[in-house]
Design an enzyme around this catalytic site. Structure first.
Site, PDB file in Angstrom:
ATOM      1  N   ASP A 236      -6.742  19.716  73.328  1.00 23.93           N
ATOM      2  CA  ASP A 236      -6.581  18.621  72.382  1.00 23.93           C
ATOM      3  C   ASP A 236      -6.960  19.146  71.009  1.00 23.93           C
ATOM      4  O   ASP A 236      -7.374  20.299  70.857  1.00 23.93           O
ATOM      5  CB  ASP A 236      -7.435  17.411  72.754  1.00 23.93           C
ATOM      6  CG  ASP A 236      -6.745  16.095  72.378  1.00 23.93           C
ATOM      7  OD1 ASP A 236      -6.099  16.047  71.311  1.00 23.93           O
ATOM      8  OD2 ASP A 236      -6.848  15.119  73.142  1.00 23.93           O
TER       9      ASP A 236
ATOM     10  N   ASP B  34      -3.353  22.771  68.887  1.00 21.10           N
ATOM     11  CA  ASP B  34      -2.415  21.789  68.356  1.00 21.10           C
ATOM     12  C   ASP B  34      -1.109  21.905  69.121  1.00 21.10           C
ATOM     13  O   ASP B  34      -0.376  22.884  68.984  1.00 21.10           O
ATOM     14  CB  ASP B  34      -2.191  22.049  66.865  1.00 21.10           C
ATOM     15  CG  ASP B  34      -1.238  21.041  66.222  1.00 21.10           C
ATOM     16  OD1 ASP B  34      -0.714  20.159  66.938  1.00 21.10           O
ATOM     17  OD2 ASP B  34      -1.012  21.146  65.008  1.00 21.10           O
TER      18      ASP B  34
ATOM     19  N   ASN C 244       1.617  16.360  77.707  1.00 24.73           N
ATOM     20  CA  ASN C 244       1.117  14.995  77.610  1.00 24.73           C
ATOM     21  C   ASN C 244       0.797  14.578  76.179  1.00 24.73           C
ATOM     22  O   ASN C 244       0.729  13.388  75.882  1.00 24.73           O
ATOM     23  CB  ASN C 244      -0.143  14.854  78.473  1.00 24.73           C
ATOM     24  CG  ASN C 244      -0.842  13.535  78.272  1.00 24.73           C
ATOM     25  OD1 ASN C 244      -0.365  12.492  78.695  1.00 24.73           O
ATOM     26  ND2 ASN C 244      -1.993  13.576  77.586  1.00 24.73           N
TER      27      ASN C 244
ATOM     28  N   TYR D  49       8.827   5.558  67.885  1.00 26.59           N
ATOM     29  CA  TYR D  49       8.176   6.012  69.131  1.00 26.59           C
ATOM     30  C   TYR D  49       9.213   6.095  70.248  1.00 26.59           C
ATOM     31  O   TYR D  49       9.289   7.089  70.981  1.00 26.59           O
ATOM     32  CB  TYR D  49       7.056   5.038  69.498  1.00 26.59           C
ATOM     33  CG  TYR D  49       6.363   5.329  70.800  1.00 26.59           C
ATOM     34  CD1 TYR D  49       5.370   6.305  70.884  1.00 26.59           C
ATOM     35  CD2 TYR D  49       6.684   4.615  71.960  1.00 26.59           C
ATOM     36  CE1 TYR D  49       4.726   6.563  72.086  1.00 26.59           C
ATOM     37  CE2 TYR D  49       6.041   4.862  73.158  1.00 26.59           C
ATOM     38  CZ  TYR D  49       5.060   5.836  73.218  1.00 26.59           C
ATOM     39  OH  TYR D  49       4.417   6.096  74.407  1.00 26.59           O
TER      40      TYR D  49
ATOM     41  N   LYS E  31      10.402   9.477  72.298  1.00 30.03           N
ATOM     42  CA  LYS E  31      10.258   9.603  73.745  1.00 30.03           C
ATOM     43  C   LYS E  31      11.619   9.758  74.429  1.00 30.03           C
ATOM     44  O   LYS E  31      11.731  10.448  75.448  1.00 30.03           O
ATOM     45  CB  LYS E  31       9.507   8.402  74.301  1.00 30.03           C
ATOM     46  CG  LYS E  31       8.027   8.378  73.912  1.00 30.03           C
ATOM     47  CD  LYS E  31       7.275   9.601  74.402  1.00 30.03           C
ATOM     48  CE  LYS E  31       5.773   9.473  74.212  1.00 30.03           C
ATOM     49  NZ  LYS E  31       5.027  10.650  74.705  1.00 30.03           N
TER      50      LYS E  31
ATOM     51  N   THR F 153      -5.013   2.165  77.543  1.00 29.18           N
ATOM     52  CA  THR F 153      -5.418   3.335  76.774  1.00 29.18           C
ATOM     53  C   THR F 153      -5.754   2.902  75.355  1.00 29.18           C
ATOM     54  O   THR F 153      -5.582   1.746  74.969  1.00 29.18           O
ATOM     55  CB  THR F 153      -4.277   4.366  76.737  1.00 29.18           C
ATOM     56  OG1 THR F 153      -3.130   3.761  76.114  1.00 29.18           O
ATOM     57  CG2 THR F 153      -3.912   4.830  78.144  1.00 29.18           C
TER      58      THR F 153
END
Length: 269
Positions: A38, A61, A88, A161, A165, A195
């Site tokens: 991360d 990154d 992910n 978004y 995706k 989340t």
């Protein structure tokens, strides 16, 4: 469905309650050697401590080929192999405001900055990480891309978004053809999970809709799940992780280029 001793790299897994951490827990529980990555500033060490088994962490990154190449080289130094890449890394939202959503074209109400941020964080990450890792993955290895049910149809309040995706889904199929027969490439489209991204989305829904005014953000989320999920329950990071482990296992040896929604049936509506 064993992945025992396989070395698995999971990007964007630095938050204890995130999808990446859930995927890491599933791989670790099945005997894999797991490396999570991360960005600097994420609670990656806290997440590392929360995952039992053989797990390590690197700062990298996912949107940078150079950064991911360095991470992959470190994994090869430490473990001598890399078997699985799970792409992910990504960010949620931002949703459009009420005024924007009421415009003639919510898509065209999105700013250049918001559009570019979504494509960089949710599509370029998959491209850059796959570019860095694929040449170093062992023959017979696997790439697993995490998209979203937003990729599967129109997303009026999340246009950038959703477009990003959807690009992940398209890239999955392209890589599946180009990297076969050496590697398999598959995709998972998560549905509604509690989340950090959904905390923000629920907060905005609460502010925009008087019906949710007296609810907590968690209650808003639960109400939305109940309204739109045929199986009447939220999804968990481990639900995503269980499918990822299957994709990476020998039981899926003839499966590539596939896109499965883990969403309790939401995408059937």
């Amino acid at each position: 469905m064993s992945v025992t001793d396989k070395v698995v790299l999971i990007t964007g897994a630095g938050r204890p309650n995130g999808i990446g951490a859930g995927i890491a827990r599933c791989f670790s529980a099945d005997g894999a050697q797991v490396v999570i990555t991360d960005l600097e500033g994420s609670p990656i060490e806290e997440t590392l401590d929360s995952i039992p088994g053989s797990v390590s962490a690197l700062l990298a990154d996912a949107a940078s080929q150079q950064s991911m190449q360095q991470a992959v080289d470190q994994i090869l130094t430490d473990f001598g192999r890399l078997d699985v890449l799970v792409n992910n890394a990504g960010i949620g939202g931002p949703t459009l405001s009420f005024d924007e959503a009421e415009s003639e074209s919510p898509v065209l109400a999105t700013s250049d900055e918001a559009w570019d941020e979504q494509l960089r964080s949710n599509l370029h990450t998959t491209f850059a990480s796959a570019s860095a890792a694929a040449p170093k993955l062992r023959d017979g290895g696997s790439i697993i891309n995490i998209a979203s049910i937003a990729a599967l149809g129109p997303t009026a309040t999340l246009p950038a978004y959703g477009a990003a995706k959807a690009g992940v889904v398209h890239l999955t199929k392209t890589l599946a053809v180009q990297l076969a027969p050496r590697l398999r490439v598959n995709c998972i489209c998560p549905g509604l999970l509690w989340t950090r991204a959904w905390e923000m989305l629920a907060e905005r829904r609460k502010a925009a809709d008087p019906a949710y005014a007296n609810m907590t953000t968690r209650q808003v989320f639960e109400a939305i799940v109940a309204q739109i999920t045929p199986l009447a329950g939220e999804q968990t990071p481990e639900d995503i992780g269980n499918l990822a482990v299957f994709y990476a296992s020998e039981k899926a040896r003839m499966i590539t280029g596939q896109v499965i929604a883990v969403d309790g049936g939401i995408s059937l509506n």
